[in-house]
Structures are given as structure tokens and as C-alpha cells.
Design an enzyme around this catalytic site. Sequence first.
Site, PDB file in Angstrom:
ATOM      1  N   GLY A 155       0.857  -1.184   0.000  1.00 31.23           N
ATOM      2  CA  GLY A 155       0.000   0.000   0.000  1.00 31.23           C
ATOM      3  C   GLY A 155       0.892   1.233   0.000  1.00 31.23           C
ATOM      4  O   GLY A 155       2.060   1.181  -0.373  1.00 31.23           O
ATOM      5  N   ARG A 156       0.331   2.335   0.483  1.00 35.21           N
ATOM      6  CA  ARG A 156       1.072   3.603   0.411  1.00 35.21           C
ATOM      7  C   ARG A 156       2.345   3.560   1.244  1.00 35.21           C
ATOM      8  O   ARG A 156       3.381   4.070   0.822  1.00 35.21           O
ATOM      9  CB  ARG A 156       0.181   4.747   0.906  1.00 35.21           C
ATOM     10  CG  ARG A 156      -1.124   4.813   0.167  1.00 35.21           C
ATOM     11  CD  ARG A 156      -2.132   5.613   0.969  1.00 35.21           C
ATOM     12  NE  ARG A 156      -1.844   7.018   0.802  1.00 35.21           N
ATOM     13  CZ  ARG A 156      -2.761   7.913   0.453  1.00 35.21           C
ATOM     14  NH1 ARG A 156      -3.998   7.542   0.250  1.00 35.21           N
ATOM     15  NH2 ARG A 156      -2.437   9.176   0.337  1.00 35.21           N
ATOM     16  N   ILE A 157       2.271   2.942   2.446  1.00 30.34           N
ATOM     17  CA  ILE A 157       3.467   2.922   3.300  1.00 30.34           C
ATOM     18  C   ILE A 157       4.501   1.960   2.719  1.00 30.34           C
ATOM     19  O   ILE A 157       5.698   2.266   2.669  1.00 30.34           O
ATOM     20  CB  ILE A 157       3.102   2.548   4.759  1.00 30.34           C
ATOM     21  CG1 ILE A 157       2.127   3.583   5.335  1.00 30.34           C
ATOM     22  CG2 ILE A 157       4.358   2.477   5.634  1.00 30.34           C
ATOM     23  CD1 ILE A 157       1.544   3.243   6.701  1.00 30.34           C
ATOM     24  N   ARG A 177      -2.042  -8.749  -1.684  1.00 31.52           N
ATOM     25  CA  ARG A 177      -3.190  -9.594  -2.051  1.00 31.52           C
ATOM     26  C   ARG A 177      -3.248  -9.765  -3.567  1.00 31.52           C
ATOM     27  O   ARG A 177      -3.474 -10.827  -4.090  1.00 31.52           O
ATOM     28  CB  ARG A 177      -4.494  -8.959  -1.556  1.00 31.52           C
ATOM     29  CG  ARG A 177      -4.891  -9.442  -0.187  1.00 31.52           C
ATOM     30  CD  ARG A 177      -6.049  -8.674   0.317  1.00 31.52           C
ATOM     31  NE  ARG A 177      -5.762  -7.235   0.221  1.00 31.52           N
ATOM     32  CZ  ARG A 177      -6.585  -6.275   0.603  1.00 31.52           C
ATOM     33  NH1 ARG A 177      -7.769  -6.565   1.060  1.00 31.52           N
ATOM     34  NH2 ARG A 177      -6.241  -5.010   0.522  1.00 31.52           N
ATOM     35  N   ARG A 238       1.035  -3.956  12.576  1.00 29.55           N
ATOM     36  CA  ARG A 238       0.152  -4.202  13.713  1.00 29.55           C
ATOM     37  C   ARG A 238       0.573  -5.484  14.415  1.00 29.55           C
ATOM     38  O   ARG A 238       0.957  -6.459  13.757  1.00 29.55           O
ATOM     39  CB  ARG A 238      -1.301  -4.416  13.250  1.00 29.55           C
ATOM     40  CG  ARG A 238      -2.085  -3.153  12.994  1.00 29.55           C
ATOM     41  CD  ARG A 238      -2.467  -2.436  14.283  1.00 29.55           C
ATOM     42  NE  ARG A 238      -3.274  -1.255  14.017  1.00 29.55           N
ATOM     43  CZ  ARG A 238      -2.795  -0.052  13.683  1.00 29.55           C
ATOM     44  NH1 ARG A 238      -1.502   0.141  13.580  1.00 29.55           N
ATOM     45  NH2 ARG A 238      -3.605   0.963  13.467  1.00 29.55           N
ATOM     46  N   GLU A 267      -0.273  -5.510  22.830  1.00 26.86           N
ATOM     47  CA  GLU A 267       0.462  -4.364  23.370  1.00 26.86           C
ATOM     48  C   GLU A 267      -0.462  -3.478  24.222  1.00 26.86           C
ATOM     49  O   GLU A 267      -1.662  -3.470  23.983  1.00 26.86           O
ATOM     50  CB  GLU A 267       1.084  -3.542  22.221  1.00 26.86           C
ATOM     51  CG  GLU A 267       0.073  -2.932  21.266  1.00 26.86           C
ATOM     52  CD  GLU A 267       0.715  -2.259  20.057  1.00 26.86           C
ATOM     53  OE1 GLU A 267       1.638  -2.823  19.465  1.00 26.86           O
ATOM     54  OE2 GLU A 267       0.242  -1.150  19.717  1.00 26.86           O
ATOM     55  N   HIS A 285       5.357   1.228  19.431  1.00 24.68           N
ATOM     56  CA  HIS A 285       4.344   1.672  18.454  1.00 24.68           C
ATOM     57  C   HIS A 285       4.475   3.178  18.164  1.00 24.68           C
ATOM     58  O   HIS A 285       3.551   3.949  18.410  1.00 24.68           O
ATOM     59  CB  HIS A 285       2.919   1.344  18.946  1.00 24.68           C
ATOM     60  CG  HIS A 285       1.924   1.258  17.831  1.00 24.68           C
ATOM     61  ND1 HIS A 285       0.841   0.423  17.823  1.00 24.68           N
ATOM     62  CD2 HIS A 285       1.848   1.921  16.640  1.00 24.68           C
ATOM     63  CE1 HIS A 285       0.144   0.568  16.712  1.00 24.68           C
ATOM     64  NE2 HIS A 285       0.741   1.490  15.968  1.00 24.68           N
ATOM     65  N   ILE A 286       5.635   3.552  17.656  1.00 23.34           N
ATOM     66  CA  ILE A 286       5.909   4.972  17.383  1.00 23.34           C
ATOM     67  C   ILE A 286       6.060   5.248  15.885  1.00 23.34           C
ATOM     68  O   ILE A 286       6.602   6.276  15.501  1.00 23.34           O
ATOM     69  CB  ILE A 286       7.192   5.450  18.105  1.00 23.34           C
ATOM     70  CG1 ILE A 286       8.400   4.555  17.742  1.00 23.34           C
ATOM     71  CG2 ILE A 286       6.978   5.524  19.616  1.00 23.34           C
ATOM     72  CD1 ILE A 286       9.751   5.196  18.021  1.00 23.34           C
ATOM     73  N   GLY A 287       5.576   4.324  15.043  1.00 22.40           N
ATOM     74  CA  GLY A 287       5.783   4.467  13.598  1.00 22.40           C
ATOM     75  C   GLY A 287       5.467   5.855  13.073  1.00 22.40           C
ATOM     76  O   GLY A 287       6.224   6.431  12.295  1.00 22.40           O
TER      77      GLY A 287
END
Length: 325
Positions: A155-157, A177, A238, A267, A285-287
Site C-alpha cells: 500500500g502507500r506505506i 493480495r 500491527r 500491546e 508503536h511509534i511508527g
Amino acid sequence: MKPKIIVTREVFDDAIDHLKQHCEVDANQTDIAYTPDALAAKLVNAQGLMCALTDRVDATLIARSPQLRVVANIAVGYNNIDVPACTARGIQVTNTPGVLDDSTADLAFALMLATARRITEVESYIRKGEWTGWRLKQWLGVDVHHATLGIIGMGRIGQAIARRARGFDMKVIYHNRKPVSPEIEARANAAYRSMDELLAQADFVILQMPYSPETHHLIGAAQMAKMKPGAILINSTRGGVVDDKALVEALKTGVIRAAGLDVFEGEPKLDAGFLALKNVVLAPHIGSSTEATRRAMAMTAATNLVAALNGDKPPNLVNAEVRNR
Ligand code: DGY
């Protein structure tokens, strides 16, 4: 009368100011998370909810929120929200795509570099005063440049990560997918592979697909066994897409070389096994956590929420079918 909205966690003042122009705002600037019951009590007479990925917006909460018209998540991922339950009630759900792509891609890259070059290990060695001098074979890592990067989730990331890989002369392969368009493949300089091919060929595997029941434990013991023995796994998407117990075992037994993790199953609790391992780099979780990006995420969520309550189509509507009835 202005619609009433609940903001569940602390956000930046400019987002609150924007909301206040259009809504009666009940903001939780203490940042202490509401219990499900406390949130339900607040939502009894509210039309809007601006929430974080730490809030569970499930069918029970929806049923207890009779006036709710919009749920604006301050995140691109929305696995914390029961979207079908919202859709069934005609509640619009929005997220924050786009504004966090580059920051999240930067963090994935940071984890890849940190694991390859053992940055957290050497930092702690220096801080403990253990460095006595330079040696040729000291703290040997692996090269990121010219290595093969496998991105699962283009995807975009994922695409932003692929763009960064160009600067490191990496060969980029990806699994999704379905294959992305030839134009996107060309821009990302990335070639499609089956999951098994990617796992067998990549020196670094970065996970960037959304979490859902279909992607739960997508990477477990069987998949790690298919990775190159010296490969490194990065999970910047995730918790739950990786079987963390199996990962601890794979790191312990050398099935893979190392892992860089920004997210964990359950988490903020994490498998205690990770803490005992040196070949894992851990982040909380600091992405997307740069000031500019988190500010933009809050403002995007506020803009979505205000648009929905004003009767306009929110720019980032997840369940478009709600408006087509
Ligand atoms: C998201 O937006 O889904 C990120 O995980 C938040 O940091």
C-alpha cells in the site's frame, strides 16, 4: 445547537480549536484512557467520536451510543473499530491515510538499519563502559545496501519504504493480495513475488499489511522457517500479524537472524521472551510519532469528523456505502 463530540485521548490544541468551531467538545486532555463503561456513558448523548487505536469501538459500544453518527479514528489502521456494526447503524467511519506514510516508512527503515547494524546492542555496550578498543571483528553486522528487501503489503506505506530502498541500492520484491499496477511497480522499482518466493529470497522482510482476521498470524513458525537463515524480520504494521511466541522461538534458535518490532500482540504488554533477547530491536508503536505527523493525523481526524457532522462527505470515509443508502 452544535453537535456533541467526545475526544477520547489527548490531541493537539489546533485540532481541538477546529472542532470547537463546529461542535460542543468533550475532550479527554488528561490522556488517561476511558474504560469501556466510561466511554459508553459519555457517548449516550454524543453524535461524534474522535478516538485512537487504543479505543475498542465494538458492537456493544455502538449499541450503547444511540445518537452516534461518525467515528473518526486518529490512525490509518482501523482494526479497533467494528466497521460492519457501524455501517449497519449508518455510522460513518473515517481514518487518516496519507499523512503518516513517510514517517512510518522512516521508522521501518530505522528498525531495519538498527537490527542490521546492531545499534541497540552496541549502544548499551558503550553505556555500560565495556568498550576497551577497536577490533576488526567487533560487532559485525550485515549490509542493508545491495541486499534484497521483501515488502509484504504494498500500500502507500509499503511504496514509501520501497522508494527509500532505492537510495540503498536494494533489490525490492513485494507480495500483496494482488499485484499493484505496472506504474506503481515501476515507481517503486519492485517486482511481485508469491509469499513463499518472497520469504525464500529476501534478506529483510518488512510487514506493512493491515491487520484483519485474514492476516492474523500471517507470519508464524512455518513462514519463518521459509525465510533465509540470516534474514531479518521487521513488523511496523500491527501486532497480531506475527505470531510473537513463534518469533521469540525463531530468534532464540537462530531460525532467523534478528527482528525489529514497533508493534506487539496484546500491546502494551509484550511477550517477556523478547526482553531476554539481544537480536531484537523494540519500539513502543511509534511508527507515525513525529510531532508534524501526529499533529497532521489529529487534524485530519478532526476535519473528517466535522465534515461528517456537517453533512459533507468526509475526505477519508472508510465505509462509503453508508452514504449511498
Ligand atoms: C496507524 O495510523 O495505524 C498507526 O499505527 C498509528 O501510529
